[in-house]
Design a protein around this motif. Structure first.
Motif, PDB file in Angstrom:
ATOM      1  N   PHE A  20      33.393  41.795  40.152  1.00 55.92           N
ATOM      2  CA  PHE A  20      34.594  42.021  40.960  1.00 55.92           C
ATOM      3  C   PHE A  20      35.182  43.408  40.688  1.00 55.92           C
ATOM      4  O   PHE A  20      35.443  44.172  41.623  1.00 55.92           O
ATOM      5  CB  PHE A  20      35.650  40.943  40.677  1.00 55.92           C
ATOM      6  N   VAL A  21      35.383  43.743  39.425  1.00 56.76           N
ATOM      7  CA  VAL A  21      36.015  45.023  39.073  1.00 56.76           C
ATOM      8  C   VAL A  21      35.145  46.195  39.521  1.00 56.76           C
ATOM      9  O   VAL A  21      35.651  47.159  40.125  1.00 56.76           O
ATOM     10  CB  VAL A  21      36.308  45.093  37.553  1.00 56.76           C
ATOM     11  N   VAL A  22      33.845  46.126  39.272  1.00 52.57           N
ATOM     12  CA  VAL A  22      32.941  47.213  39.663  1.00 52.57           C
ATOM     13  C   VAL A  22      32.873  47.327  41.186  1.00 52.57           C
ATOM     14  O   VAL A  22      32.957  48.432  41.746  1.00 52.57           O
ATOM     15  CB  VAL A  22      31.539  47.005  39.053  1.00 52.57           C
ATOM     16  N   GLY A  23      32.741  46.188  41.865  1.00 53.09           N
ATOM     17  CA  GLY A  23      32.687  46.202  43.328  1.00 53.09           C
ATOM     18  C   GLY A  23      33.969  46.715  43.945  1.00 53.09           C
ATOM     19  O   GLY A  23      33.942  47.479  44.914  1.00 53.09           O
ATOM     20  N   LEU A  24      35.100  46.314  43.379  1.00 58.87           N
ATOM     21  CA  LEU A  24      36.396  46.774  43.887  1.00 58.87           C
ATOM     22  C   LEU A  24      36.539  48.281  43.721  1.00 58.87           C
ATOM     23  O   LEU A  24      36.955  48.985  44.652  1.00 58.87           O
ATOM     24  CB  LEU A  24      37.533  46.052  43.171  1.00 58.87           C
ATOM     25  N   ALA A  25      36.188  48.785  42.552  1.00 56.40           N
ATOM     26  CA  ALA A  25      36.302  50.224  42.301  1.00 56.40           C
ATOM     27  C   ALA A  25      35.399  51.013  43.249  1.00 56.40           C
ATOM     28  O   ALA A  25      35.832  52.007  43.856  1.00 56.40           O
ATOM     29  CB  ALA A  25      35.955  50.535  40.847  1.00 56.40           C
ATOM     30  N   ALA A  26      34.153  50.570  43.403  1.00 58.89           N
ATOM     31  CA  ALA A  26      33.227  51.267  44.295  1.00 58.89           C
ATOM     32  C   ALA A  26      33.704  51.209  45.741  1.00 58.89           C
ATOM     33  O   ALA A  26      33.660  52.208  46.472  1.00 58.89           O
ATOM     34  CB  ALA A  26      31.827  50.655  44.175  1.00 58.89           C
ATOM     35  N   SER A  27      34.204  50.059  46.143  1.00 62.39           N
ATOM     36  CA  SER A  27      34.675  49.881  47.506  1.00 62.39           C
ATOM     37  C   SER A  27      35.876  50.775  47.811  1.00 62.39           C
ATOM     38  O   SER A  27      35.918  51.441  48.845  1.00 62.39           O
ATOM     39  CB  SER A  27      35.035  48.413  47.727  1.00 62.39           C
TER      40      SER A  27
END
Length: 108
Positions: free
Chosen positions: A35-42
Motif C-alpha cells: 500500500f505505502v509503496v503503491g501510494l507513493a509511486a501513484s
C-alpha cells in the motif's frame, strides 16, 4: 510521456487500493508495505504527469484507471462477482477515459 506516466500511476492506484483492502486496517505487514509503496509511486507519477496534463483531466483519468482496474482485479480474483452489467459499466468508464484523452490532445 506524461500520458504514459499517468497510465502507470493509475495502475499503481489500483495496486494500493487493493493492498489497502488486504491490509485489514494495516494489521498485515506485506499488504501494508505494498500500500505505502503503491501510494507513493501513484502520487509521484500523478504529480509528474500534471506538469503537462491539466489537473481536471489528469485526476479524472487517474481515478478512472484505478477504479476500473481495481474492479477488474476483484472480479478476476473472485473477490467480486462477475456480471454483464459490471463489465458494461467498466467499458463505459474506459470509454470516458479515452474520451477525456481525445478532447485534451492539444495539451500533451
Amino acid at each position: 510521456m506524461a500520458w504514459i506516466v499517468l497510465i502507470i500511476s493509475g495502475m499503481c492506484e489500483a495496486v494500493w487500493a487493493t493492498a489497502l483492502g488486504k491490509s485489514e486496517g494495516f494489521t498485515r505487514l506485506w499488504p501494508s508495505v505494498v500500500f505505502v509503496v503503491g501510494l507513493a509511486a501513484s502520487m509521484f507519477g500523478l504529480g509528474w504527469a500534471m506538469r503537462d496534463i491539466p489537473t481536471a483531466t489528469a485526476y479524472a483519468v487517474w481515478v478512472g484507471i484505478g477504479a476500473a482496474l481495481t474492479v477488474v482485479w476483484a472480479m478476476v480474483t473472485g473477490d467480486s462477482d462477475v456480471s454483464w452489467i459490471r463489465i458494461l459499466l467498466i467499458l463505459g468508464l474506459v470509454a470516458c477515459i479515452v474520451g477525456l484523452k481525445l478532447v485534451d490532445q492539444g495539451h500533451s
